[in-house]
Design a protein around this motif. Structure first.
Motif, short mmCIF file in Angstrom:
data_model
loop_
_atom_site.label_atom_id
_atom_site.label_comp_id
_atom_site.label_asym_id
_atom_site.label_seq_id
_atom_site.Cartn_x
_atom_site.Cartn_y
_atom_site.Cartn_z
N ALA A 4 -9.65 76.14 -29.36
CA ALA A 4 -9.55 76.79 -31.00
C ALA A 4 -8.53 76.29 -31.46
O ALA A 4 -7.92 76.63 -32.66
CB ALA A 4 -9.46 78.37 -30.93
N GLY A 5 -7.92 75.19 -30.91
CA GLY A 5 -6.97 74.35 -31.64
C GLY A 5 -7.16 73.14 -32.28
O GLY A 5 -6.47 72.74 -33.29
N LEU A 6 -8.09 72.50 -31.37
CA LEU A 6 -8.48 71.21 -31.86
C LEU A 6 -8.77 70.82 -33.25
O LEU A 6 -8.51 69.80 -34.13
CB LEU A 6 -9.35 70.30 -30.89
N TRP A 7 -9.52 71.89 -33.84
CA TRP A 7 -10.03 71.66 -35.29
C TRP A 7 -9.09 71.53 -36.32
O TRP A 7 -9.33 70.78 -37.19
CB TRP A 7 -10.89 72.73 -35.42
N PHE A 8 -7.62 72.10 -35.63
CA PHE A 8 -6.82 72.03 -36.61
C PHE A 8 -5.70 70.99 -36.56
O PHE A 8 -5.35 69.98 -37.44
CB PHE A 8 -5.65 73.49 -36.41
N SER A 9 -5.49 70.67 -35.18
CA SER A 9 -4.77 69.40 -35.09
C SER A 9 -4.80 69.23 -33.46
O SER A 9 -4.66 70.08 -32.64
CB SER A 9 -3.20 69.57 -35.48
N ASP A 10 -4.55 67.83 -32.91
CA ASP A 10 -4.71 67.51 -31.56
C ASP A 10 -3.24 68.17 -31.01
O ASP A 10 -3.38 68.49 -29.53
CB ASP A 10 -4.37 65.92 -31.51
N GLU A 11 -2.40 68.57 -31.90
CA GLU A 11 -0.96 69.05 -31.01
C GLU A 11 -1.39 70.48 -30.73
O GLU A 11 -0.70 70.84 -29.76
CB GLU A 11 -0.30 69.31 -32.28
N SER A 52 -0.79 78.43 -41.78
CA SER A 52 -0.52 77.12 -42.73
C SER A 52 -0.01 76.03 -41.77
O SER A 52 -0.06 74.88 -41.98
CB SER A 52 0.43 77.33 -43.70
N VAL A 53 0.41 76.37 -40.64
CA VAL A 53 1.15 75.48 -39.70
C VAL A 53 0.36 75.43 -38.11
O VAL A 53 0.59 74.17 -37.68
CB VAL A 53 2.63 76.05 -39.47
N ALA A 54 -0.21 76.38 -37.93
CA ALA A 54 -0.94 76.53 -36.61
C ALA A 54 -2.40 77.10 -36.70
O ALA A 54 -2.46 77.74 -37.86
CB ALA A 54 -0.33 77.16 -35.61
N PRO A 55 -3.40 76.76 -35.86
CA PRO A 55 -4.55 77.18 -35.95
C PRO A 55 -4.74 78.73 -36.17
O PRO A 55 -3.96 79.43 -35.43
CB PRO A 55 -5.25 76.73 -34.88
N GLU A 56 -5.41 79.31 -37.06
CA GLU A 56 -5.29 80.61 -37.53
C GLU A 56 -5.84 81.57 -36.52
O GLU A 56 -6.85 81.24 -35.58
CB GLU A 56 -6.34 80.69 -38.65
N ASN A 57 -5.21 82.82 -36.61
CA ASN A 57 -5.83 83.75 -35.52
C ASN A 57 -5.73 83.37 -34.04
O ASN A 57 -6.35 83.86 -33.06
CB ASN A 57 -7.04 83.99 -35.74
N THR A 58 -4.81 82.40 -33.79
CA THR A 58 -4.27 82.09 -32.26
C THR A 58 -3.05 82.67 -31.87
O THR A 58 -2.14 83.12 -32.62
CB THR A 58 -4.40 80.50 -32.06
N LEU A 59 -2.72 82.80 -30.51
CA LEU A 59 -1.57 83.45 -30.15
C LEU A 59 -0.34 82.41 -30.61
O LEU A 59 0.69 82.80 -31.18
CB LEU A 59 -1.51 83.42 -28.80
N ILE A 60 -0.50 80.84 -30.76
CA ILE A 60 0.63 80.05 -31.04
C ILE A 60 0.98 80.39 -32.68
O ILE A 60 2.13 80.43 -33.15
CB ILE A 60 0.29 78.54 -30.68
N ALA A 61 -0.25 80.78 -33.30
CA ALA A 61 -0.08 81.02 -34.89
C ALA A 61 0.97 82.29 -35.20
O ALA A 61 1.38 82.29 -35.95
CB ALA A 61 -1.27 81.12 -35.71
N ILE A 62 0.60 83.16 -34.20
CA ILE A 62 1.30 84.46 -34.26
C ILE A 62 2.64 84.37 -33.90
O ILE A 62 3.67 84.99 -34.47
CB ILE A 62 0.57 85.82 -33.57
N GLN A 63 2.75 83.69 -32.70
CA GLN A 63 4.31 83.24 -32.13
C GLN A 63 5.05 82.32 -33.32
O GLN A 63 6.29 83.08 -33.25
CB GLN A 63 4.21 82.34 -30.88
N LYS A 64 4.38 81.50 -33.87
CA LYS A 64 5.14 80.93 -34.92
C LYS A 64 5.65 81.81 -36.04
O LYS A 64 6.61 81.60 -36.68
CB LYS A 64 4.17 79.72 -35.22
N ALA A 65 4.65 82.86 -36.46
CA ALA A 65 5.23 83.59 -37.43
C ALA A 65 6.28 84.48 -37.06
O ALA A 65 7.25 84.68 -37.97
CB ALA A 65 3.83 84.46 -37.82
N ILE A 66 6.24 84.91 -35.76
CA ILE A 66 7.22 85.90 -35.31
C ILE A 66 8.69 85.02 -35.25
O ILE A 66 9.83 85.31 -35.89
CB ILE A 66 7.11 86.22 -34.06
N GLU A 67 8.35 83.51 -34.92
CA GLU A 67 9.82 82.76 -34.93
C GLU A 67 10.47 82.54 -36.10
O GLU A 67 11.39 82.53 -36.16
CB GLU A 67 9.42 81.50 -34.26
N LEU A 68 9.52 82.62 -37.25
CA LEU A 68 9.93 82.34 -38.50
C LEU A 68 10.64 83.65 -39.14
O LEU A 68 11.43 83.72 -40.02
CB LEU A 68 8.55 81.99 -39.26
#
Ligand code: G3P
Ligand code: MG
Length: 235
Positions: free
Chosen positions: A75-82, A11-27
């Motif tokens: 694999a991130g741009l489709w979600f957001s420029d960030e 919901s916060v980062a592009p699905e199935n990317t390392l950043i999305a998994i990292q953010k889940a762990i941080e949460l």
């Protein structure tokens, strides 16, 4: 109830990317689900759709593209420029992260072409063995019963979960055949009588994809064990 971050913190980062998994762990997520396929040259990669069209700046079927070309896609741009410069991760990279943080990983095998079932299962197992992740941290899931049968034969020590939208009449037989750990089912179709039978037979029930916490209330009396959600931060 355990909460599983669906495709990472999707919901916060592009699905199935390392950043999305990292953010889940941080949460603080204790469990993450990912989708795995193999590239043309047999590398297990983490992506949901059979094409790269929706979640990258490329076009085409994952199974027709070599890993080095998949790795170049954004694999991130489709979600957001960030999230520019996020890439399709390998399963190996996700396992390294999981190992470091000691959380659970649900590896969903996506099979477009039955011809690839054996190669996918073998390559996934090879990557897991190389990663030295504790097998108790892992569970395999798939809508394809054949893949789960094969995984039972090739790597029995990793738990198996049968994915269904609607639970079929012969569910218990299918679960017995794969020595299942759990079912992963669509919460919208789960009926009380089915839940009772599944639990009485000793299997866990995991429900996807629940994004509104109010929706879990009717599932509590059914003793659902695990909620798979894009929004673990709401639970
Ligand atoms: O494991 C639950 C869920 O991921 C299954 O459906 O399409 O989101 O992979 P899908
Ligand atoms: Mg999935």
């Amino acid at each position: 109830m355990l909460i599983t971050a669906h495709r990472g913190l999707s919901s916060v980062a592009p699905e199935n990317t390392l950043i999305a998994i990292q953010k889940a762990i941080e949460l603080g997520a204790k469990s993450v689900e990912i989708d795995v396929q193999i590239s043309r040259d047999g590398v297990p990669v983490v992506i949901h759709d059979f094409t790269v069209n929706r979640c990258t700046n490329g076009r085409g079927l994952v199974q027709d593209i070599d890993y080095q070309d998949l790795a170049r896609l954004d694999a991130g741009l489709w979600f957001s420029d960030e999230y520019e410069n996020e890439h399709i991760p390998t399963l190996a990279a996700v396992l390294a992260l999981i190992k470091k943080h000691g959380i659970a990983l649900n590896i969903e095998l996506k099979i477009q072409n039955e011809v690839h079932i054996l190669a996918l299962c073998e390559q996934v197992i090879a990557v897991i063995e190389a990663s030295k992740v504790t097998t108790g941290q892992l569970v395999f899931s798939s809508f394809q019963h054949q893949a789960l049968l094969l995984l039972k034969r090739l790597k029995p020590s990793i738990r198996r979960s049968q994915l269904w939208e609607k639970i079929p009449d012969n569910a218990l037989k299918m679960l017995e055949d794969i020595y299942a750990f759990s079912i992963n089912c669509d919460y919208r179709f789960l009926k009380k009588e089915q839940a009772i039978k599944i639990k009485q037979a000793g299997y866990q029930i995991h429900c996807y994809t629940i994004n509104d916490p109010a929706l879990i209330e009717p599932l509590r009396p059914l003793h659902v064990d695990n909620i798979i959600t894009d929004w673990p931060q709401r639970f």
